[in-house]
Design a protein around this motif. Structure first.
Motif, PDB file in Angstrom:
ATOM      1  N   ASP A  56       0.826  -1.203   0.000  1.00  0.00           N
ATOM      2  CA  ASP A  56       0.000   0.000   0.000  1.00  0.00           C
ATOM      3  C   ASP A  56       0.864   1.258   0.000  1.00  0.00           C
ATOM      4  N   GLN A  57       1.885   1.233  -0.844  1.00  0.00           N
ATOM      5  CA  GLN A  57       2.729   2.395  -1.137  1.00  0.00           C
ATOM      6  C   GLN A  57       3.639   2.815   0.004  1.00  0.00           C
ATOM      7  N   GLU A  58       3.930   1.849   0.906  1.00  0.00           N
ATOM      8  CA  GLU A  58       4.957   2.111   1.923  1.00  0.00           C
ATOM      9  C   GLU A  58       5.957   0.979   1.902  1.00  0.00           C
ATOM     10  N   GLU A  71      -2.457  -3.207  -2.371  1.00  0.00           N
ATOM     11  CA  GLU A  71      -1.495  -2.983  -3.457  1.00  0.00           C
ATOM     12  C   GLU A  71      -0.085  -3.401  -3.022  1.00  0.00           C
TER      13      GLU A  71
ATOM     14  N   TYR B  52       7.137   5.708  -9.070  1.00  0.00           N
ATOM     15  CA  TYR B  52       5.942   4.992  -8.614  1.00  0.00           C
ATOM     16  C   TYR B  52       4.933   6.065  -8.231  1.00  0.00           C
ATOM     17  N   GLY B  54       1.902   6.529  -7.267  1.00  0.00           N
ATOM     18  CA  GLY B  54       1.108   6.532  -6.039  1.00  0.00           C
ATOM     19  C   GLY B  54       1.935   6.759  -4.782  1.00  0.00           C
ATOM     20  N   MET B  55       3.216   6.425  -4.853  1.00  0.00           N
ATOM     21  CA  MET B  55       4.042   6.430  -3.645  1.00  0.00           C
ATOM     22  C   MET B  55       4.983   7.621  -3.557  1.00  0.00           C
ATOM     23  N   LYS B  58       4.031  10.921  -1.515  1.00  0.00           N
ATOM     24  CA  LYS B  58       3.931  10.620  -0.075  1.00  0.00           C
ATOM     25  C   LYS B  58       5.294  10.366   0.537  1.00  0.00           C
TER      26      LYS B  58
END
Lengths: 81, 148
Positions: A56-58, A71, B52, B54-55, B58
């Protein structure tokens, strides 16, 4: 769940993302499932020390649980800056 | 905090000047700009930077917020480009504003070290002979994080 690939992982697998139906409970289990599919996946996942994973994007790691994760992204070590 | 992920170029003078305006409580502004350099053999046509979507935003905001908190910065800025860039092009910049220069310099170095190996960008060198190589991450970049 959505599985995303970047950089040479994307090139080896041949697509940037796909939807994967899986009962894997950890990233490692998901990797084993994917690697067992076809040669191109086996090749992409042959050396996990050369890969990083984000959930999840981390940034996360290969032992991490997948419960609730929507994700998953696999990519080589980042080269920003 | 000002974090931008973009394909287009930026005007270093304009960004630095606008960043430095209205900082009543800061005595020091540090800016760093990264430029696309040719491959060692001088045979690079362009560099392609994948990220990336989406990432990225952040991850950069998290790193920047950490720098602001740790060095009590008055402000911090990160711009990172992606897409196809030619040698000599500006690829990224950071700016930090602090009360004293030591904090501004340190925070800028911290941001650079973390951008190198914790921001989801991947560089590929497109060579003049038609070949292309992904840039490998350096152990020294990973080591550089340890001092923070």
């Amino acid at each position: 769940m959505d599985v995303l690939y970047f950089a040479w992982v994307r090139e080896r697998i041949g697509e940037p993302r796909e939807v994967v139906e899986t009962s894997a409970t950890t990233v490692n289990e998901l990797v084993q499932e994917l690697a067992a599919r076809e040669e191109r996946y086996a090749l992409a996942f042959s050396d996990l020390t050369a890969l990083r994973v984000a959930l999840d994007q981390e940034l996360s790691d290969f032992d991490a649980p997948l419960e609730g994760v929507r994700e998953v992204a696999f990519f080589p070590p980042m080269t920003g800056g | 905090m000002d974090v931008r992920v973009q394909t287009e170029d930026f005007d270093l003078g304009e960004v630095a000047s606008s960043f430095s305006t209205g900082l009543d409580n800061a005595g020091a502004v540090v800016t760093f700009t990264g430029i696309v350099r040719d491959a060692d053999a001088g045979d690079m046509l362009a560099m392609e930077i994948e990220h990336y979507p989406g990432m990225t935003q952040k991850a950069l905001e998290t790193i920047t917020a950490e720098a602001i908190a740790r060095w009590s910065l008055a402000n911090a800025l990160v711009i990172h480009r992606h897409g196809r860039l030619e040698p000599g092009a500006q690829i990224m910049m950071v700016a930090t504003a602090a009360r004293h220069r030591k904090d501004a310099f340190e925070a800028a170095e911290f941001l650079m070290d973390f951008l190198k190996s914790r921001a989801p960008f991947w560089k590929k060198e497109i060579l003049k002979d038609g070949n292309a190589d992904w840039v490998a991450a350096k152990d020294t970049d990973e080591q550089a994080l340890k001092r923070w």
